[in-house]
Design a protein around this motif. Structure first.
Motif, PDB file in Angstrom:
ATOM      1  N   ASP A   1     -59.507   6.270  87.067  1.00  0.00           N
ATOM      2  CA  ASP A   1     -58.983   7.472  87.724  1.00  0.00           C
ATOM      3  C   ASP A   1     -57.460   7.444  87.844  1.00  0.00           C
ATOM      4  OD1 ASP A   1     -61.537   8.450  87.999  1.00  0.00           O
ATOM      5  OD2 ASP A   1     -61.748   7.872  90.101  1.00  0.00           O
ATOM      6  N   ILE A   2     -56.893   6.296  88.210  1.00  0.00           N
ATOM      7  CA  ILE A   2     -55.443   6.256  88.418  1.00  0.00           C
ATOM      8  C   ILE A   2     -54.690   6.342  87.100  1.00  0.00           C
ATOM      9  CG2 ILE A   2     -55.708   5.000  90.588  1.00  0.00           C
ATOM     10  CD1 ILE A   2     -54.810   2.456  89.198  1.00  0.00           C
ATOM     11  N   ALA A   3     -55.302   5.857  86.024  1.00  0.00           N
ATOM     12  CA  ALA A   3     -54.658   5.985  84.709  1.00  0.00           C
ATOM     13  C   ALA A   3     -54.660   7.430  84.228  1.00  0.00           C
ATOM     14  CB  ALA A   3     -55.367   5.094  83.693  1.00  0.00           C
ATOM     15  N   ILE A   4     -55.718   8.149  84.542  1.00  0.00           N
ATOM     16  CA  ILE A   4     -55.854   9.531  84.092  1.00  0.00           C
ATOM     17  C   ILE A   4     -55.016  10.485  84.938  1.00  0.00           C
ATOM     18  CG2 ILE A   4     -57.531  11.441  83.964  1.00  0.00           C
ATOM     19  CD1 ILE A   4     -59.601   9.393  83.075  1.00  0.00           C
ATOM     20  N   ARG A   5     -54.925  10.216  86.244  1.00  0.00           N
ATOM     21  CA  ARG A   5     -54.177  11.099  87.141  1.00  0.00           C
ATOM     22  C   ARG A   5     -53.139  10.292  87.936  1.00  0.00           C
ATOM     23  NH1 ARG A   5     -56.089  14.147  84.231  1.00  0.00           N
ATOM     24  NH2 ARG A   5     -57.490  15.921  84.613  1.00  0.00           N
ATOM     25  N   PRO A   6     -52.077   9.847  87.256  1.00  0.00           N
ATOM     26  CA  PRO A   6     -51.055   9.048  87.968  1.00  0.00           C
ATOM     27  C   PRO A   6     -50.343   9.822  89.069  1.00  0.00           C
ATOM     28  CG  PRO A   6     -50.299   9.627  85.755  1.00  0.00           C
ATOM     29  CD  PRO A   6     -51.753   9.994  85.828  1.00  0.00           C
ATOM     30  N   VAL A   7     -50.369  11.161  88.998  1.00  0.00           N
ATOM     31  CA  VAL A   7     -49.719  11.968  90.026  1.00  0.00           C
ATOM     32  C   VAL A   7     -50.373  11.779  91.389  1.00  0.00           C
ATOM     33  CG1 VAL A   7     -51.118  14.062  89.696  1.00  0.00           C
ATOM     34  CG2 VAL A   7     -48.741  14.266  90.464  1.00  0.00           C
ATOM     35  N   TYR A   8     -51.644  11.362  91.399  1.00  0.00           N
ATOM     36  CA  TYR A   8     -52.353  11.082  92.648  1.00  0.00           C
ATOM     37  C   TYR A   8     -52.383   9.583  92.951  1.00  0.00           C
ATOM     38  CZ  TYR A   8     -54.298  15.812  92.002  1.00  0.00           C
ATOM     39  OH  TYR A   8     -54.459  17.168  91.825  1.00  0.00           O
ATOM     40  N   SER A   9     -51.612   8.818  92.209  1.00  0.00           N
ATOM     41  CA  SER A   9     -51.745   7.360  92.271  1.00  0.00           C
ATOM     42  C   SER A   9     -50.417   6.637  92.436  1.00  0.00           C
ATOM     43  CB  SER A   9     -52.441   6.862  90.992  1.00  0.00           C
ATOM     44  OG  SER A   9     -53.564   7.670  90.682  1.00  0.00           O
ATOM     45  N   GLY A  10     -49.384   7.358  92.841  1.00  0.00           N
ATOM     46  CA  GLY A  10     -48.088   6.742  93.054  1.00  0.00           C
ATOM     47  C   GLY A  10     -47.200   6.713  91.837  1.00  0.00           C
ATOM     48  N   GLY A  11     -47.676   7.236  90.686  1.00  0.00           N
ATOM     49  CA  GLY A  11     -46.885   7.259  89.465  1.00  0.00           C
ATOM     50  C   GLY A  11     -47.235   6.108  88.535  1.00  0.00           C
ATOM     51  N   ILE A  12     -46.728   6.165  87.320  1.00  0.00           N
ATOM     52  CA  ILE A  12     -47.145   5.220  86.278  1.00  0.00           C
ATOM     53  C   ILE A  12     -46.738   3.778  86.581  1.00  0.00           C
ATOM     54  CG2 ILE A  12     -47.268   6.972  84.468  1.00  0.00           C
ATOM     55  CD1 ILE A  12     -44.526   6.030  83.497  1.00  0.00           C
ATOM     56  N   PHE A  13     -45.609   3.573  87.273  1.00  0.00           N
ATOM     57  CA  PHE A  13     -45.213   2.209  87.594  1.00  0.00           C
ATOM     58  C   PHE A  13     -46.168   1.586  88.609  1.00  0.00           C
ATOM     59  CE2 PHE A  13     -41.319   4.027  85.886  1.00  0.00           C
ATOM     60  CZ  PHE A  13     -40.864   3.005  85.047  1.00  0.00           C
ATOM     61  N   GLU A  14     -46.600   2.375  89.587  1.00  0.00           N
ATOM     62  CA  GLU A  14     -47.594   1.892  90.564  1.00  0.00           C
ATOM     63  C   GLU A  14     -48.930   1.609  89.873  1.00  0.00           C
ATOM     64  OE1 GLU A  14     -47.946   1.225  93.876  1.00  0.00           O
ATOM     65  OE2 GLU A  14     -46.630   2.516  95.057  1.00  0.00           O
ATOM     66  N   VAL A  15     -49.281   2.457  88.913  1.00  0.00           N
ATOM     67  CA  VAL A  15     -50.538   2.251  88.183  1.00  0.00           C
ATOM     68  C   VAL A  15     -50.483   0.928  87.422  1.00  0.00           C
ATOM     69  CG1 VAL A  15     -52.018   3.110  86.333  1.00  0.00           C
ATOM     70  CG2 VAL A  15     -51.072   4.709  88.018  1.00  0.00           C
ATOM     71  N   LEU A  16     -49.369   0.664  86.744  1.00  0.00           N
ATOM     72  CA  LEU A  16     -49.233  -0.594  86.007  1.00  0.00           C
ATOM     73  C   LEU A  16     -49.338  -1.792  86.945  1.00  0.00           C
ATOM     74  CD1 LEU A  16     -48.717  -2.119  83.390  1.00  0.00           C
ATOM     75  CD2 LEU A  16     -46.256  -1.860  83.804  1.00  0.00           C
ATOM     76  N   GLU A  17     -48.705  -1.703  88.104  1.00  0.00           N
ATOM     77  CA  GLU A  17     -48.790  -2.810  89.063  1.00  0.00           C
ATOM     78  C   GLU A  17     -50.221  -3.004  89.561  1.00  0.00           C
ATOM     79  OE1 GLU A  17     -46.461  -5.095  89.938  1.00  0.00           O
ATOM     80  OE2 GLU A  17     -45.414  -4.133  88.266  1.00  0.00           O
TER      81      GLU A  17
END
Length: 296
Positions: free
Chosen positions: A195-211
Motif C-alpha cells: 500500500d505505501i509503495a502504491i500510494r506514497p502520498v498517504y505514507s510520508g513520501g517516497i523517502f519515508e517509504v524507502l526507510e
C-alpha cells in the motif's frame, strides 16, 4: 436519591451482549440497530427509546463518546466506544468495516519513528469501472499529474482521520488488535509495504517509504508480499515500483528477482515527477536525488 433507570435490572445482560460483539466502537445508527434487536431479550419497555439507552450507558461509565468534526463543514459525527477511550478504537468507528492502512499501519508496525497527526482508515469498495488495455500513453498521462487524494476526513483533538475508499481486496492481509482496551483492524506488514509503495502520498513520501522497506528487511515475508500483489490484480505494473524499493533497501537478489518478471512498460515511482532520473533495469522514472543503488 435519583430515579432508577428502566435499564438497571438488565445491566448484567447488556454488558454480556456488548462484551460478545466483535466491535467496541459504534455509530448512533449501529446502536439504534442493536437496541432494536435486543429490545425483547432485555425486556425493554415500549416507551424506552435508544437515546435513553445510550444516556443510561454513558451515565454508567460503560459507553464513552467522542465528537468528530468535518473540516470546512458544520457536520459532526459522534462515535461511541464500549468500556474504552482508546484513540485507535474510537477512530475506527468512523466507518463500518474500516481498517488502518498506509502511514498509520507503518506506525503500528514500527516502520517510522514519527508519531502521526494524520491517520488513514480504509473502507473497501467495488468499482463498476472496466479497465481497458494498458497503453504507455495512458500511463504517462495519468502519472504526469498530482496524485488524487481523499477529501473526506474528520478532526478531533488536533488529529486528522482521512477516510480512503480503497480497491476491493476482500480485506486481504487485514489483521486485528483485540485486548482489554483496544479493538481495531489494520493491514499486516506485507500488505502495508504494498500500500505505501502504491500510494506514497498517504505514507510520508517516497523517502519515508524507502526507510520503511529498510526497517522491514529482516521481518517481511517477500514471497507473501508477491502473492498478495498478484491476487490484488492491479492494472498498473506496481511490481516494478516494489522491486525497485526492495533492491534499494538492500533485500537479497532472489526476493528482488520475484518482481523482475513481465517488465513491459515504462513506469513511475510516484506521480508528477518534475525532474526524473530513469532506471533501465526497472524501466522506472524516479525523482532525481532519490539516490538509488548503483546500476539500479
Amino acid at each position: 436519591m435519583g430515579r432508577k433507570s428502566a435499564f438497571s435490572p438488565a445491566l448484567n445482560k447488556i454488558e454480556e451482549l456488548f462484551n460478545n460483539l466483535e466491535d467496541r466502537s459504534f455509530s448512533k445508527k449501529t446502536l439504534d440497530r442493536l437496541f432494536d434487536s435486543w429490545r425483547r431479550e432485555l425486556d425493554i419497555p415500549r416507551s424506552s427509546e435508544v437515546k435513553h439507552f445510550i444516556k443510561f450507558l454513558v451515565n454508567s461509565g460503560l459507553l464513552h463518546t467522542r465528537t468528530y468534526a468535518r473540516e470546512n463543514s458544520i457536520t459532526q459525527k459522534i462515535v461511541y466506544t464500549w468500556k474504552t477511550e482508546d484513540d485507535f478504537t474510537s477512530y475506527s468507528g468512523l466507518v463500518k468495516s474500516g481498517y488502518y492502512t498506509h502511514y498509520t499501519a507503518m506506525y503500528l508496525h514500527q516502520l517510522t519513528l514519527q508519531i502521526p497527526k494524520t491517520h488513514y482508515l480504509n473502507c473497501e469498495h467495488r468499482s463498476e469501472m472496466e479497465h481497458g488495455e494498458l497503453e504507455q500513453r495512458l500511463i504517462d498521462a495519468a502519472f504526469s499529474k498530482p496524485q488524487r487524494k481523499s477529501s473526506k476526513h474528520y478532526l478531533t483533538g488536533g488529529v486528522k482521520i482521512v477516510i480512503l475508499n480503497g480497491k476491493f481486496t476482500d480485506r486481504m492481509g487485514v489483521i486485528q488488535v483485540k485486548n482489554e482496551t483496544q479493538t481495531f483492524f489494520y493491514t499486516d506488514l506485507e500488505r502495508t509495504l504494498i500500500d505505501i509503495a502504491i500510494r506514497p502520498v498517504y505514507s510520508g513520501g517516497i523517502f519515508e517509504v524507502l526507510e520503511a522497506y529498510k526497517t522491514a528487511r529482516d521481518s517481511a515475508d517477500v514471497e507473501k508480499l508477491a502473492r498478495y500483489l498478484k491476487a490484488m490484480d492491479y492494472i498498473y505494473p506496481y511490481h516494478q515500483v516494489i522491486g525497485f524499493y526492495l533492491e534499494n533497501a538492500g533485500y537479497s537478489n532472489p526476493v528482488v528477482d520475484l518482481f523482475r518478471k513481465k517488465i513491459k512498460f515504462d513506469f513511475y515511482l510516484t506521480y508528477n515527477i518534475k525532474n526524473p532520473d530513469y532506471s533501465e533495469k526497472w524501466k522506472l522514472y524516479y525523482p532525481k536525488g532519490f539516490s538509488p543503488q548503483p546500476n539500479a
